[in-house]
Write a protein that holds these residues in place. Structure first.
Motif, short mmCIF file in Angstrom:
data_model
loop_
_atom_site.label_atom_id
_atom_site.label_comp_id
_atom_site.label_asym_id
_atom_site.label_seq_id
_atom_site.Cartn_x
_atom_site.Cartn_y
_atom_site.Cartn_z
N ALA B 97 0.83 -1.21 0.00
CA ALA B 97 0.00 0.00 0.00
C ALA B 97 0.87 1.26 0.00
CB ALA B 97 -0.91 -0.01 1.23
N LYS B 99 4.04 1.70 -0.95
CA LYS B 99 4.80 1.91 -2.19
C LYS B 99 3.90 2.49 -3.29
CE LYS B 99 8.43 -1.55 -1.55
NZ LYS B 99 8.99 -2.84 -2.01
N ALA B 100 2.69 1.94 -3.41
CA ALA B 100 1.77 2.44 -4.43
C ALA B 100 1.39 3.89 -4.16
CB ALA B 100 0.52 1.56 -4.48
N LEU B 101 1.20 4.19 -2.89
CA LEU B 101 0.85 5.56 -2.51
C LEU B 101 1.99 6.52 -2.88
CD1 LEU B 101 -1.67 6.62 -1.13
CD2 LEU B 101 -0.56 6.29 1.09
N VAL B 103 4.36 6.11 -5.18
CA VAL B 103 4.49 6.28 -6.63
C VAL B 103 3.34 7.12 -7.17
CG1 VAL B 103 4.52 5.09 -8.87
CG2 VAL B 103 5.80 4.13 -6.93
N ALA B 104 2.12 6.82 -6.72
CA ALA B 104 0.94 7.53 -7.23
C ALA B 104 1.05 9.03 -6.97
CB ALA B 104 -0.32 6.98 -6.58
N LEU B 105 1.64 9.38 -5.83
CA LEU B 105 1.72 10.80 -5.43
C LEU B 105 3.05 11.44 -5.80
CD1 LEU B 105 0.18 10.29 -1.88
CD2 LEU B 105 -0.97 11.39 -3.83
#
Ligand SMILES: [Zn+2]
Lengths: 205, 356
Positions: B97, B99-101, B103-105
């Motif tokens: 969760a 890592k995705a956050l 990258v997404a931001l």
């Protein structure tokens, strides 16, 4: 543009255009390193495609079936990515991606089954009828013993070890175009947590 | 850095899904969802049940933390996560969760050590949440971190760069021993609070239960290590003997005597470390810091030894995301760069690795 993530077998991440073209893709069949590779794979697909996370308009995620620990990594990542970008999350049963890839490549016709390893001497099986643009599901994913299980007559078995992210995104796009409501992005566990209630054992003889 | 960094921290190492938001040393949000109730009928944390609960909770907890703090994801300066130690499958949910956050931001990603996070929790205290006259956390300090997942004694010289493990449990965590003994005595899960409750009416000297790893020969090799497995077996044997001979089981006395043995060995070893290393400071962390007898005995022995005792409020003692965010904020302030995006969840991450 869709971001597609599947960690039901190995780890697969792709960026796919709204008309279903692959823009960038990273994957590994490694079934033990989902939590590690998810980070670089996400970063790398944007670098490769020279696109930004803010260009993502939806996230497609494979919901399994697959070994739970790895499967959860991709779903957790997809959920937070979608939340962070404020875009919809489109859940796709992972076998559907493998089924579409086979049908599109002309490798199957008629009835067929996608089979993946479910550990503990079991396999996960989904049965389809070959069709385009989308194969139709004859029976949803369920568990079967690896030894002793046989498909119904006329059903061709395809055991797969990787779930590709590009067809996963295409399944999501095709279903969305058809107006279908995607399933909730919950893992297809197919199995209750393996816990037994032990009674305290005697310690003295 | 001209202003304090705004950091979001995610914690999923055991059975609490925690998301915290801090601005430097200021606590803005500390939201926790616990799967404790789901483990109750098993008498202990079931890793697969915990991992499933983390996935269910992560998004609502994250959203609630943002709402509480009144900040948007875009305003954040960094995303932090516990990468270990802890339950592997549980840690992976948080790591995925986070890592995705990140990258997404497009925000820097910090993977940090759970145990050092427990120490970092203390810097989030305000004048309102610490006794009058108690100042900011001073270093070096000895830290005793006790929960259902860990029992560790640390020597913390620098929060971001110099932490040493003095000792840890060689078998069960202290919190686990509370759970197992509670089950033996027919008390509900989690054991700690229930043993505390019934022990209040018991005699702590009724039964002299063994103190693990305190004999001279054990102290040579395990001066700061703990063992609670023998204690648990001794309690079981004692209860069986009473039952076999048809005697009533004096639950309050046994609970009090067991609790005394745990509190005794925990605090004795912690004070010994303070004395041996000439560090007149002890910090308690982890859920077992809520135990009334552990707190009382620690206070008594620290006073005798001239050691200043610090116990963060319980909401910061139990596992939480705010402590993870706080530690990352300290790392950033000390000039540490982000973690690589390929760090793994490491169930045995050593305390010397403050940042993975
Ligand atoms: Zn902890």
């Amino acid at each position: 543009m869709l971001l597609a993530i599947d960690t039901s077998a190995g780890t697969a991440v792709a960026l796919v255009s709204d008309d279903g073209r692959m823009l960038a893709e990273r994957s590994t069949p490694d079934t033990r390193r989902h939590a590690e590779v998810i980070g670089p794979f996400l970063a790398e697909v944007f670098d490769t495609a020279a696109l930004s996370p803010s260009d993502v308009t939806a996230v497609a995620v494979g919901i399994g079936p697959g070994p739970f620990t790895g499967l959860r990594v991709g779903i957790a990542a997809a959920r937070t990515f979608a939340l962070a970008r404020g875009v919809p999350l489109l859940a796709v049963p992972s076998h559907d991606a493998a089924a579409l890839a086979l049908v599109e490549s002309g490798s199957v016709a008629g009835r067929f089954a996608i089979v993946t390893d479910a550990r503990r001497r079991e396999v996960a099986v989904t049965e389809y009828a070959a069709a385009l643009p989308l194969p139709s599901v004859l029976s949803p994913a369920s568990l079967a013993l690896r030894v002793g299980w046989a498909p119904e007559e006329g059903v061709v078995v395809h055991e797969v070890h990787e779930i590709p992210a590009v067809p996963l995104a295409r399944v999501a796009l095709l279903r969305r175009a058809a107006g279908a409501t995607p399933p909730t992005p919950e893992p297809l566990y197919l199995r209750a947590p393996d816990v037994t209630l032990s009674t305290p054992k005697r310690v003295s003889s | 850095m001209s202003r304090d960094v705004l950091v979001l921290g995610i914690e999923t190492s055991c059975d609490e899904t925690g998301v915290g938001i801090v601005r430097g040393t200021e606590l803005l949000a500390n939201v926790i969802s616990s799967s404790m109730d789901e483990h109750a009928r098993f008498g202990g944390v079931v890793p697969e049940v915990a991992a499933r609960a983390h996935l269910e909770a992560i998004e609502p907890v994250l959203q609630q933390a943002l709402d509480t703090a009144g900040v948007t994801l875009d305003e954040l300066d960094a995303i932090a996560v516990t990468s270990g130690p802890g339950l592997s499958g549980a840690l992976m949910v948080g790591v995925g969760a986070a890592k995705a956050l990140a990258v997404a931001l497009g925000k820097p990603f910090y993977a940090v050590n759970h145990l050092v996070g427990h120490v970092g929790a203390d810097i989030l205290r305000t004048d309102a949440t610490r006794p009058a006259g108690e100042g900011d956390l001073e270093l070096p300090t000895i830290a005793l971190l006790v929960s259902g997942g860990h029992t560790s004694l640390l020597h913390v010289r620098d929060l971001t760069s110099d932490v040493e493990l003095l000792g840890e449990t060689i078998d069960d965590a202290a919190g686990e021993a509370f759970d197992k003994v509670a089950r033996l005595l027919g008390l509900p899960y989690p054991g700690g609070p229930h043993i505390d409750r019934v022990a209040a009416d018991g005699d702590p000297t009724a039964v002299r239960f063994p103190r693990g790893l305190t004999l001279p020969k054990d102290l040579e090799r395990h001066r700061y290590d703990f063992s609670f497995s023998g204690l648990k077996t001794a309690v079981a044997r004692h209860v069986e003997k009473l039952r076999d001979s048809g005697m009533p089981v004096p639950v309050p006395d046994i609970a009090a005597s067991f609790r005394e043995a745990v509190a005794d060995v925990l605090t004795a070893k912690a004070i010994a470390a303070c004395r041996d290393l000439g560090v007149p400071r002890l910090l308690l962390g982890g859920g077992v810091a809520a135990n009334a007898r552990v707190r009382a005995l620690a206070a008594e022995r620290c006073a005798e030894a001239g050691v200043a005792l610090r116990i963060p409020p319980l909401s910061l003692c139990t596992d939480n995301g705010a402590m993870i965010a706080a530690l990352a904020a300290q790392l950033i302030a000390a000039g540490h760069g982000p973690s690589a995006l390929d760090v793994s969840a490491d169930s045995t991450l050593p305390v010397t690795t403050v940042q993975a």
